[in-house]
Design an enzyme around this catalytic site. Structure first.
Site: not given
Ligand code: GLY
Length: 373
Positions: A243, A254
């Protein structure tokens, strides 16, 4: 995605030495022993589950493992978000060590997101990592939390603040278990299915609009919807496992959704996660239209579909009193997607054209939300 039979799909997640398969189909719990023993050498397994799931599937899973020569123990925790605690992490680690689970043995998470997150974390830290299999039992966990390796527990300071990225060795998404979910729980999971269409698969969203009744009824359309969702998530995770950028797209809806969950005090009688995400996705499309980034027609299309399947689509659909806009803004400020005072939102140019916007003026958000309350 490959078809293993007419009713089973396999999504491969190509992450080098952390690569794994997600198998989607009916009756996988009864075949779990075979699926695990062809991939993992160790002959021992420890199953972690919760009080709701254990009476339904634990015995079949234990029998299936035993039939393939895997010696399994089990540990059952209370159901619910509070289970993701330090205290329970310690208990699970104790159980795994007492059971002498070694590096090549398997820890199995049998349950929804809470069990998957906690168990995956324990599997990642016991003996510096043992083998880990996810058997998700809710639609939400089959299409989201069991895929992608986010594991962890909640801290006093907030949800999911302590954990590790720990990809599973295998995910077995048994679609048969979804028949025991309540309609409301299934619908809440469906919000995350629709999310993948809205992120970057407009044709999938159109297919969902046309086929949602078959998906709710079960059968091949349901398997297909879960498989496409897992493929969509896998593609994002492979592009950005930790991420740093693109993975944030999975947070569409979200930021608003989490703020609404917090505003209801996480009272599941009023709002569950997927319902918050449904409202959040409509808000994200409406907000994008207000910023002249997308057509208001797209926001209405998203709203129409989610309302048709029975999901809430506006803040006014949440039962009970909601706090004022300042409280919602404070909750948005607490959200992890805030960097250097700027708000990060997932916005969109239209259906299937979401993008990460990391410089959204908080005054715009506040005036938008005050009109929606
Ligand atoms: N639920 C968000 C992710 O797995 O990045």
């Amino acid at each position: 995605m490959t078809d293993r039979s007419s009713s089973e799909r396999v999504v491969h997640v190509p992450l080098g030495e952390r690569a794994y398969d997600i198998i989607i189909g009916e009756g996988l719990i009864e075949r779990a022993g075979g699926e695990i023993s062809t991939r993992i050498k160790g002959r021992k397994a420890a199953i972690v589950t919760d009080e709701h799931v254990a009476p339904l599937y634990l015995e079949s899973l234990m029998d299936a493992l035993e039939a393939d020569g895997i010696d399994a123990t089990s540990f059952t925790l209370p159901a619910g978000e509070k289970t993701k605690s330090f205290d329970n992490l310690q208990k699970v680690c104790d159980v795994l060590l007492e059971a002498r689970i070694e590096r090549n043995d398997t820890v199995i998470a049998l349950g929804g997101g809470v069990i998957g997150d906690l168990t995956g974390f324990a599997a990642g830290i016991v003996r510096r990592g043992v083998r880990f299999v996810q058997i998700p039992t809710s639609l939400l966990s089959q299409v989201d939390s069991s895929v992608g390796g986010k594991t962890g527990i909640n801290a006093r300071q907030g949800k999911n603040l302590i954990g590790v990225f720990n990809q599973p060795d295998l995910v077995l998404a048994d679609t048969g278990v979804l028949n025991t979910l309540s309609e409301r729980e299934f619908r809440a999971g469906y919000a995350e299915v629709a999310k993948y269409g809205l992120i970057d698969r407009p044709d999938f969203f159109t297919w969902l609009e046309e086929n949602w009744r078959e998906i709710f009824a079960g059968g091949p359309a349901r398997t297909q919807a879960i498989a496409v969702s897992c493929q969509a998530k896998a593609d994002v995770v492979v592009a950005d496992e930790r991420e740093q950028g693109r993975r944030a797209l999975l947070n569409l809806g979200h930021t608003f959704g989490h703020a609404l969950e917090a505003a209801t005090g996480y009272d599941s009688r009023r709002l569950v996660h997927g319902e918050g995400v449904a409202i959040g996705m409509v808000l994200a499309h409406d907000f994008s239209a207000r910023l002249n980034l997308a057509s208001p027609d797209d926001a209405r299309r998203v709203e129409r579909h989610l309302r048709e399947v029975g999901l809430p689509t506006s803040i006014r659909d949440i039962p009970g009193d909601m706090p004022g806009v300042e409280t919602l803004m404070a909750a948005i400020g607490q959200d992890k997607k805030v960097k250097s005072g700027k708000l990060t939102f997932i916005l969109t140019h239209g259906i299937g054209q979401s993008f990460v916007a990391d410089d959204v003026p908080s005054a715009e958000v506040q005036s938008f939300l005050s009109e929606k309350l």
